[in-house]
Design a protein around this motif. Structure first.
Motif, PDB file in Angstrom:
ATOM      1  N   TRP A   1       0.866  -1.169   0.000  1.00 54.92           N
ATOM      2  CA  TRP A   1       0.000   0.000   0.000  1.00 54.92           C
ATOM      3  C   TRP A   1       0.906   1.223   0.000  1.00 54.92           C
ATOM      4  O   TRP A   1       1.757   1.381   0.868  1.00 54.92           O
ATOM      5  CB  TRP A   1      -0.852   0.083   1.245  1.00 54.92           C
ATOM      6  CG  TRP A   1      -1.713  -1.090   1.577  1.00 54.92           C
ATOM      7  CD1 TRP A   1      -1.844  -2.265   0.898  1.00 54.92           C
ATOM      8  CD2 TRP A   1      -2.562  -1.196   2.718  1.00 54.92           C
ATOM      9  NE1 TRP A   1      -2.723  -3.081   1.546  1.00 54.92           N
ATOM     10  CE2 TRP A   1      -3.182  -2.455   2.662  1.00 54.92           C
ATOM     11  CE3 TRP A   1      -2.856  -0.344   3.774  1.00 54.92           C
ATOM     12  CZ2 TRP A   1      -4.084  -2.878   3.625  1.00 54.92           C
ATOM     13  CZ3 TRP A   1      -3.755  -0.768   4.738  1.00 54.92           C
ATOM     14  CH2 TRP A   1      -4.366  -2.018   4.657  1.00 54.92           C
ATOM     15  N   LEU A   2       0.701   2.085  -0.944  1.00 54.23           N
ATOM     16  CA  LEU A   2       1.463   3.327  -1.036  1.00 54.23           C
ATOM     17  C   LEU A   2       0.463   4.470  -0.940  1.00 54.23           C
ATOM     18  O   LEU A   2      -0.423   4.585  -1.780  1.00 54.23           O
ATOM     19  CB  LEU A   2       2.225   3.368  -2.355  1.00 54.23           C
ATOM     20  CG  LEU A   2       3.121   4.556  -2.638  1.00 54.23           C
ATOM     21  CD1 LEU A   2       4.197   4.715  -1.560  1.00 54.23           C
ATOM     22  CD2 LEU A   2       3.784   4.402  -3.996  1.00 54.23           C
ATOM     23  N   LEU A   3       0.561   5.270   0.115  1.00 53.26           N
ATOM     24  CA  LEU A   3      -0.382   6.368   0.325  1.00 53.26           C
ATOM     25  C   LEU A   3       0.294   7.699   0.085  1.00 53.26           C
ATOM     26  O   LEU A   3       1.494   7.853   0.326  1.00 53.26           O
ATOM     27  CB  LEU A   3      -0.932   6.335   1.751  1.00 53.26           C
ATOM     28  CG  LEU A   3      -1.877   5.176   2.050  1.00 53.26           C
ATOM     29  CD1 LEU A   3      -1.140   4.042   2.718  1.00 53.26           C
ATOM     30  CD2 LEU A   3      -3.027   5.645   2.911  1.00 53.26           C
ATOM     31  N   GLY A   4      -0.503   8.663  -0.374  1.00 50.68           N
ATOM     32  CA  GLY A   4       0.032   9.990  -0.626  1.00 50.68           C
ATOM     33  C   GLY A   4      -1.063  11.034  -0.667  1.00 50.68           C
ATOM     34  O   GLY A   4      -2.247  10.716  -0.528  1.00 50.68           O
ATOM     35  N   PRO A   5      -0.669  12.294  -0.901  1.00 49.83           N
ATOM     36  CA  PRO A   5      -1.620  13.393  -0.873  1.00 49.83           C
ATOM     37  C   PRO A   5      -2.611  13.409  -2.040  1.00 49.83           C
ATOM     38  O   PRO A   5      -3.651  14.037  -1.962  1.00 49.83           O
ATOM     39  CB  PRO A   5      -0.746  14.644  -0.876  1.00 49.83           C
ATOM     40  CG  PRO A   5       0.588  14.199  -1.321  1.00 49.83           C
ATOM     41  CD  PRO A   5       0.709  12.748  -1.027  1.00 49.83           C
ATOM     42  N   SER A   6      -2.303  12.705  -3.134  1.00 50.68           N
ATOM     43  CA  SER A   6      -3.217  12.630  -4.274  1.00 50.68           C
ATOM     44  C   SER A   6      -2.946  11.348  -5.044  1.00 50.68           C
ATOM     45  O   SER A   6      -1.879  10.748  -4.895  1.00 50.68           O
ATOM     46  CB  SER A   6      -3.016  13.827  -5.207  1.00 50.68           C
ATOM     47  OG  SER A   6      -1.775  13.699  -5.887  1.00 50.68           O
TER      48      SER A   6
END
Length: 178
Positions: A134-139
């Motif tokens: 899972w790679l999460l980010g601002p957009s």
């Protein structure tokens, strides 16, 4: 990879080696990652470091947090955000891998510290169940850009330790453990 033919006069055991080498060569030709994979994905902070320039704020082998809400998790048997946690989902092929991009709802638990999107892909492991990354980010655009760098790194096997013994031994050499 070069596979040479067995020449006349060699031991019959060489035929088995040649058959094995040809089988491996055919696998390598269609899927190089299948034979390079010797372990799970590299540690989460190594993958996040490939995807973003900031030093991780904290991390373990399966979790790493960076700046601007960037987070990378390596999990097995844990459902990624779905249902009420996402407002929009799309599937995209990034670096040859199917990635699910999921925009997080305003009530999602993972939507903290600026996280708005999670990209999820699967990495095969030789020992059984695959790992999800899972790679999460601002957009979602930010996550897709990071995934283009992190996915190739997530498919590479970790570098073997320098103190590992060679896999092949001469007839007169002792084999460790025997």
């Amino acid at each position: 990879m070069v596979v040479e033919s067995v020449t006349a006069g060699q031991s019959p055991g060489c035929t088995a080696v040649e058959d094995l080498a040809e089988a491996v060569a055919s696998i390598v030709g269609s899927d190089p990652v299948a034979v390079r994979r010797t372990d799970g994905p590299p540690p989460a902070c190594d993958l996040l470091a490939v995807a973003t320039t900031a030093e991780p704020a904290s991390g373990t082998g399966d979790f790493c947090r960076g700046e601007a809400g960037r987070l990378l998790r390596i999990v097995e048997d844990e459902a990624p955000p779905s249902g009420g946690d996402i407002t929009e989902e799309s599937t995209r092929t990034i670096a040859g891998t199917t990635v699910s991009l999921r925009r997080l709802s305003s009530t999602a638990k993972l939507r903290q510290e600026g996280r708005r999107c999670v990209g999820v892909w699967t990495v095969p492991t030789p020992a059984g169940s695959p790992s999800d990354i899972w790679l999460l980010g601002p957009s979602c655009a930010d996550v897709a850009a990071m995934a283009r760098k992190a996915i190739p790194a997530s498919l590479r096997a970790p570098t073997p330790s320098a103190d590992l013994a060679a896999p092949f031994y001469h007839d007169d050499e002792p084999v460790p453990g025997e």
